[in-house]
Each structure stands twice: as structure tokens, then as C-alpha cells.
Design an enzyme around this catalytic site. Sequence first.
Site, PDB file in Angstrom:
ATOM      1  N   HIS A   2       0.828  -1.202   0.000  1.00 23.25           N
ATOM      2  CA  HIS A   2       0.000   0.000   0.000  1.00 23.25           C
ATOM      3  C   HIS A   2       0.865   1.256   0.000  1.00 23.25           C
ATOM      4  O   HIS A   2       1.975   1.267   0.531  1.00 23.25           O
ATOM      5  CB  HIS A   2      -0.904   0.031   1.232  1.00 23.25           C
ATOM      6  CG  HIS A   2      -2.110  -0.844   1.113  1.00 23.25           C
ATOM      7  ND1 HIS A   2      -3.106  -0.620   0.192  1.00 23.25           N
ATOM      8  CD2 HIS A   2      -2.480  -1.957   1.803  1.00 23.25           C
ATOM      9  CE1 HIS A   2      -4.049  -1.546   0.323  1.00 23.25           C
ATOM     10  NE2 HIS A   2      -3.691  -2.367   1.289  1.00 23.25           N
ATOM     11  N   CYS A  30       0.099   2.236  -5.431  1.00 20.03           N
ATOM     12  CA  CYS A  30      -0.872   3.148  -6.035  1.00 20.03           C
ATOM     13  C   CYS A  30      -0.266   4.505  -6.372  1.00 20.03           C
ATOM     14  O   CYS A  30       0.724   4.929  -5.783  1.00 20.03           O
ATOM     15  CB  CYS A  30      -2.053   3.362  -5.089  1.00 20.03           C
ATOM     16  SG  CYS A  30      -3.194   1.984  -5.041  1.00 20.03           S
TER      17      CYS A  30
END
Length: 234
Positions: free
Chosen positions: A150, A213
Site C-alpha cells: 500500500h 498506487c
Amino acid sequence: MKKMISYTLIVLGLLTMLYPKANEYYENAQTQELLEAIDSSTKSGYSDIAIDPRLLLEYKDVSRTLEEMPDTEDTGDNINEQIPHGEQEKVASTSETNSKKAIAVIKIAKIKLNLPVLEGATQTNMKYAAAHLKETDPIGDSGNAAIAAHRARTKGRLFNRLNEIEVGDEIVVEVGSKSYVYETDKISIVKPTDVSVLKKDPNNKAVLTLITCDPLVNPTHRLIVRAQLKETIL
């Protein structure tokens, strides 16, 4: 009675304010526990490299997990279309892992990263660690080993600072008694459905692909850092 209600509201307010920090403290503790518990004798522990449909399905799951999308939403339709008809149910059972033991540690000195790597990019594994996509090649072997994490909003947590990596920077992955030293050779921003980032090197070199991301807030794409194996330290 009014005083009791006031005190109750104050306590509830304090708990609401403290919960994010307490949760962050717990997840950091879990990360540290994994780092301390790594078995130095671990040298493999990887699943066999599967056929393309399994890899495509795993990447779709990773993409969904990175965005923390609700189970009812699906942003991976383009990937699904690449999986042969009838294969999705067959490979679905391979998308989860029960392993909670770190198989490696990824270190990037430039961004002060020291992060355990778990096998299988599940939502649970990626909550406080990086995860090796189990359908990609083993770390250090010829082929393409992919690791996802993440892009946490807390500075320095997980892959939060991965955007600071530049071509030429070193990435070290420790697996058991071996240290694999990679050198970054390509950085790109791609769509979540772009599975070309998982392709093997045409010369069958050992490649490492890091996935997270982009941008940090309301991500729409994937930040990809690719590196080639430069040295293996025993």
C-alpha cells in the site's frame, strides 16, 4: 444525570480521536514483529509459477486491494476479459494465503525502507507488510518477481515514499541467508489493468517489480518500479 451524559460524550470523543493512532501503533508493532520473527533458514517457500490466467487473476485482486475497494466493486474487468472462459472459478481458490510468516525483507536505503514481505498479496497480508505475488517468479530467480504494498498516507510507512526512487537506486531483498541487490532501471505510471509490468525480461534476467498506487490520494494508476539483479550476497 446531565453530568454523566457529558462525561460519556467526552470519553467517546477522546476514544474517537485516539483510535487512528492506536490502530497505527498496532500495525507498526505487527510490522516489527514480522521483522524480528524472520527465520534465517528460509530460502524458498514459494508456490510454483502458475499459468497466465492465475497470474492475471492475482494481479486483478492486488489492484483491488491496493485501492481498498469494497467487495461489491470491481475495477478489473479488462483483466478478467483476458482470462479464458471457464478458468476463473478454477483458479479462484489460489488467490488467498494462510501464511503469516515473512519470507523476505525488502530494504531501500534511500527512503529508509525496512519492510517484511509476506507470501501472497491478500488484504490481510498487505495491511502491515509488503507482499510477494505468489504467481510470479521467486525473488532472486530468473524471471520477474513482483512485490506489492500500500501507498500508506503516513510518511515513510509501507511504500509511501516509493515515488522518491530514481533510476540507479539500489533495492536489497534479503531471503534467508542471501541478499539480492537490485538496481532500478525503469520507473513508470500505468493503468491498474496494465499487466505488461509482470512480463518476464526478454533475456530471462532476474527482475524485481514493485507495485503501489498513484497518486497518493484518490489513486487512479499504479506506480511501477522495476529493477534488475546486480549482485547476490551469500
